[in-house]
Design a protein around this motif. Structure first.
Motif, PDB file in Angstrom:
ATOM      1  N   GLU A   1      -7.594   4.637   6.534  1.00  0.00           N
ATOM      2  CA  GLU A   1      -8.652   5.390   5.853  1.00  0.00           C
ATOM      3  C   GLU A   1      -8.157   5.953   4.526  1.00  0.00           C
ATOM      4  O   GLU A   1      -8.893   5.946   3.527  1.00  0.00           O
TER       5      GLU A   1
ATOM      6  N   CYS B   1      -8.190   3.281   1.883  1.00  0.00           N
ATOM      7  CA  CYS B   1      -9.528   2.831   1.492  1.00  0.00           C
ATOM      8  C   CYS B   1     -10.231   3.763   0.506  1.00  0.00           C
ATOM      9  O   CYS B   1     -11.176   3.336  -0.187  1.00  0.00           O
TER      10      CYS B   1
ATOM     11  N   GLU C   1      -8.912  -5.616   2.798  1.00  0.00           N
ATOM     12  CA  GLU C   1      -7.897  -5.538   1.749  1.00  0.00           C
ATOM     13  C   GLU C   1      -6.852  -4.480   2.089  1.00  0.00           C
ATOM     14  O   GLU C   1      -5.649  -4.677   1.867  1.00  0.00           O
ATOM     15  N   ALA C   2      -7.295  -3.338   2.628  1.00  0.00           N
ATOM     16  CA  ALA C   2      -6.365  -2.274   3.006  1.00  0.00           C
ATOM     17  C   ALA C   2      -5.416  -2.754   4.098  1.00  0.00           C
ATOM     18  O   ALA C   2      -4.207  -2.487   4.049  1.00  0.00           O
TER      19      ALA C   2
ATOM     20  N   ALA D   1     -11.280   2.740  -3.105  1.00  0.00           N
ATOM     21  CA  ALA D   1     -12.266   1.652  -3.105  1.00  0.00           C
ATOM     22  C   ALA D   1     -13.649   2.168  -2.713  1.00  0.00           C
ATOM     23  O   ALA D   1     -14.666   1.715  -3.253  1.00  0.00           O
ATOM     24  N   TYR D   2     -13.697   3.109  -1.778  1.00  0.00           N
ATOM     25  CA  TYR D   2     -14.985   3.710  -1.417  1.00  0.00           C
ATOM     26  C   TYR D   2     -15.568   4.471  -2.607  1.00  0.00           C
ATOM     27  O   TYR D   2     -16.782   4.425  -2.853  1.00  0.00           O
TER      28      TYR D   2
ATOM     29  N   ARG E   1      -2.504   2.688  -1.249  1.00  0.00           N
ATOM     30  CA  ARG E   1      -3.694   3.357  -1.806  1.00  0.00           C
ATOM     31  C   ARG E   1      -3.766   3.147  -3.318  1.00  0.00           C
ATOM     32  O   ARG E   1      -4.844   2.912  -3.877  1.00  0.00           O
TER      33      ARG E   1
ATOM     34  N   THR F   1     -13.293  -3.760   1.868  1.00  0.00           N
ATOM     35  CA  THR F   1     -12.271  -2.756   1.581  1.00  0.00           C
ATOM     36  C   THR F   1     -11.271  -2.643   2.715  1.00  0.00           C
ATOM     37  O   THR F   1     -10.051  -2.607   2.492  1.00  0.00           O
ATOM     38  N   GLU F   2     -11.761  -2.589   3.951  1.00  0.00           N
ATOM     39  CA  GLU F   2     -10.863  -2.454   5.095  1.00  0.00           C
ATOM     40  C   GLU F   2      -9.975  -3.688   5.249  1.00  0.00           C
ATOM     41  O   GLU F   2      -8.797  -3.574   5.595  1.00  0.00           O
TER      42      GLU F   2
ATOM     43  N   LYS G   1     -17.557  -1.742   2.637  1.00  0.00           N
ATOM     44  CA  LYS G   1     -16.644  -1.213   3.652  1.00  0.00           C
ATOM     45  C   LYS G   1     -15.819  -2.322   4.305  1.00  0.00           C
ATOM     46  O   LYS G   1     -14.593  -2.188   4.437  1.00  0.00           O
TER      47      LYS G   1
ATOM     48  N   ILE H   1      -5.126  -0.518  -3.997  1.00  0.00           N
ATOM     49  CA  ILE H   1      -6.339  -1.029  -3.336  1.00  0.00           C
ATOM     50  C   ILE H   1      -7.375  -1.565  -4.323  1.00  0.00           C
ATOM     51  O   ILE H   1      -8.072  -2.538  -4.041  1.00  0.00           O
TER      52      ILE H   1
END
Length: 220
Positions: free
Chosen positions: A101, A104, A120-121, A107-108, A153, A117-118, A114, A156
């Motif tokens: 989290e 992410c 890629e994370a 990116a959020y 982070r 993003t997750e 979502k 990202i």
């Protein structure tokens, strides 16, 4: 990649930056060293758009061709989020969120989907050797692991430039060495530019170029 000309900064009557000129190429790793109070962190914060220099008609700050000083606050925030990554001495992870989290969040903020993003994370955390720690919160991670989450982070949004302020200053020797090697690996694989303020002479000397700040100006 970064062009700065005649940057000045005052804090009350204290003249911290005294006409800094700087040119950093794409894909270059540059270290900035100097005694405490020389202006290193102030310069890094201005280059990273976290602070603003004094207004001056002869001043210039361009990043990747964009005139940073001509952007309003909203556009500047958008530019920073999409183009710049930051790594600090203290990882600045949010304690209530997991490693995944935390990674992410930028990116959020950029309104990226979502699921994408997750994915890629998770890829970044796996790349950094943390695939088994993605659901752990910061207080369940070692100092080196926390800093690698902070690196993920910073990466990202695939920023062109990473700014690091004493990134290994809070790490043990082994974790610091691993982090230093990681910066060069990332540059070689992804072509990112790194600007690193450090007191660590080993890291400073590994850089493509070492800039020494003395009393608010740069001496290469």
């Amino acid at each position: 990649m970064i062009q700065a000309k005649n940057l000045h900064k005052y804090y009350d009557q204290l003249h911290v930056l005294k006409g800094v000129d700087l040119h950093i190429q794409k894909g270059e790793i540059v270290s900035i060293v100097g005694a405490s109070g020389a202006g290193k962190t102030t310069l890094l914060q201005i280059l990273g758009t976290l602070d603003k220099p004094e207004k001056d008609s002869n001043m210039e700050l361009k990043i990747n061709g964009d005139n940073i000083l001509g952007l309003n606050d909203k556009k500047l925030s958008q530019f920073r989020n999409l183009n710049l990554g930051f790594i600090f001495q203290f990882h600045q992870l949010l304690p209530e969120f997991t490693a995944l989290e935390n990674v992410c969040i930028p990116a959020y903020i950029a309104n990226k989907p979502k699921k994408e993003t997750e994915e890629e994370a998770k890829r970044l955390l796996e790349y950094l050797g943390l695939s088994h720690r993605i659901h752990h919160k910061p207080n369940e991670l070692s100092g080196g692991e926390q800093q690698r989450v902070a690196v993920a982070r910073a990466l990202i949004n695939k920023p062109a430039i990473i700014f690091a302020d004493e990134p290994s200053g809070n790490l043990d020797t082994v974790s610091a060495e691993n982090l230093h090697q990681l910066f060069f690996k990332l540059r070689d694989e992804f072509g990112q530019t790194f600007v690193i303020v450090t007191h660590n002479e080993e890291l400073a000397n590994m850089a493509d170029r070492k800039l020494v700040m003395v009393d608010g100006i740069i001496s290469e």
